[in-house]
Design a protein around this motif. Sequence first.
Motif, PDB file in Angstrom:
ATOM      1  N   ASN A 173       0.834  -1.216   0.000  1.00  0.00           N
ATOM      2  CA  ASN A 173       0.000   0.000   0.000  1.00  0.00           C
ATOM      3  C   ASN A 173       0.867   1.264   0.000  1.00  0.00           C
ATOM      4  O   ASN A 173       0.613   2.222   0.732  1.00  0.00           O
ATOM      5  CB  ASN A 173      -0.948   0.006   1.199  1.00  0.00           C
ATOM      6  CG  ASN A 173      -2.211  -0.791   0.920  1.00  0.00           C
ATOM      7  OD1 ASN A 173      -2.516  -1.140  -0.228  1.00  0.00           O
ATOM      8  ND2 ASN A 173      -2.958  -1.100   1.959  1.00  0.00           N
ATOM      9  N   GLU A 174       1.944   1.212  -0.811  1.00  0.00           N
ATOM     10  CA  GLU A 174       2.851   2.349  -1.008  1.00  0.00           C
ATOM     11  C   GLU A 174       3.705   2.655   0.221  1.00  0.00           C
ATOM     12  O   GLU A 174       4.352   3.709   0.282  1.00  0.00           O
ATOM     13  CB  GLU A 174       2.072   3.615  -1.419  1.00  0.00           C
ATOM     14  CG  GLU A 174       1.093   3.382  -2.566  1.00  0.00           C
ATOM     15  CD  GLU A 174       1.771   2.807  -3.804  1.00  0.00           C
ATOM     16  OE1 GLU A 174       2.736   3.399  -4.287  1.00  0.00           O
ATOM     17  OE2 GLU A 174       1.329   1.726  -4.264  1.00  0.00           O
ATOM     18  N   ASN A 290      -4.116  -0.536  -5.501  1.00  0.00           N
ATOM     19  CA  ASN A 290      -2.770  -0.035  -5.210  1.00  0.00           C
ATOM     20  C   ASN A 290      -1.709  -0.904  -5.869  1.00  0.00           C
ATOM     21  O   ASN A 290      -0.690  -0.410  -6.368  1.00  0.00           O
ATOM     22  CB  ASN A 290      -2.526   0.015  -3.701  1.00  0.00           C
ATOM     23  CG  ASN A 290      -3.233   1.179  -3.033  1.00  0.00           C
ATOM     24  OD1 ASN A 290      -3.428   2.225  -3.654  1.00  0.00           O
ATOM     25  ND2 ASN A 290      -3.632   1.013  -1.788  1.00  0.00           N
ATOM     26  N   SER A 294       0.992   0.525  -8.656  1.00  0.00           N
ATOM     27  CA  SER A 294       2.441   0.496  -8.490  1.00  0.00           C
ATOM     28  C   SER A 294       3.108  -0.367  -9.559  1.00  0.00           C
ATOM     29  O   SER A 294       4.224  -0.081  -9.983  1.00  0.00           O
ATOM     30  CB  SER A 294       2.804  -0.019  -7.098  1.00  0.00           C
ATOM     31  OG  SER A 294       2.315  -1.327  -6.891  1.00  0.00           O
TER      32      SER A 294
END
Length: 300
Positions: A173-174, A290, A294
């Motif tokens: 999630n980054e 997400n 990415s």
Amino acid sequence: MSAQEDPQDYWEAQKLAQLENAAGAEQMPMLVAVRLRPLSSKEAEAGDTSIVSIVENKLIVVRDPWYDAELNPNRPKEKRYAFDVVFEGSASQDEVYQQTARGLVDGVLDGYNSSVFAYGATGAGKTHTMLGDLEAPGVMVNTLHDMFTRMRTDVQFSQSKFKVTLSYMEIYNELIKDLLMPSAVDLKLNEDPVRGMVVQGITEYGADSADEILELLHRGNLYRTVEPTAANEVSSRSHAVLQVTVEQSEATAHVTGNLRIGKLSMVDLAGSERASKTDNTGQRLKEGANINRSLLVTRS
């Protein structure tokens, strides 16, 4: 190209000709390999069949199971995709390694940076290919064993000493998390004038053997974020990045010589997915968005 040739067939033939004349994996700046996944038990029970075939270990042919020449005269009955190497579903872990990452070991020991990415849909077998298990070790395991074996036995390095350090992290999630120090979360990515891009506060372990690194890998994998989906019961919801840094210097004391630093990054990416295939809702659906976002950045 003659007037009667199909443009798509022409360019595919040109691509194949280039691949036939290409150098080995150790001499190529980039190699793209595809490993076909066998049918899962769920697919076999449902009566599904494979629509993919391989030509000369370089070309994938995907047949359209609903092709009907009368209903869709302009629709192709199959699509073809050319790659550097293609493996059958029955290919062994060692066979995959020998034709892909094995060619990177010499370069890393000589001070070059190299990367290996495993990309594919959820449940495609990326973690199996990269890590494997005790009976069928994957790319990470085989690469490290080869690297340490060469350091100790190759006469070329008899006058050299090595320092090997590693870090293992996940991006979920980054957010960046240290898998070797699970309490370290939300680490920041900074640019160092000497080392380039570095993760601030990441744990860097010194290692003396491949077995030591593998123990750390298996320990770190216990802290990876996994959740069940309809496509994979143990779906990895994060990208796992193993970075191995090798410093080579003169073995003789008090001798000033060249210092070579090579870095090998091996990345087990989270699986790209469609919500319709994974039946994801709520938090799993947000994770999937997400992940796909990415992955898009990684590919570009």
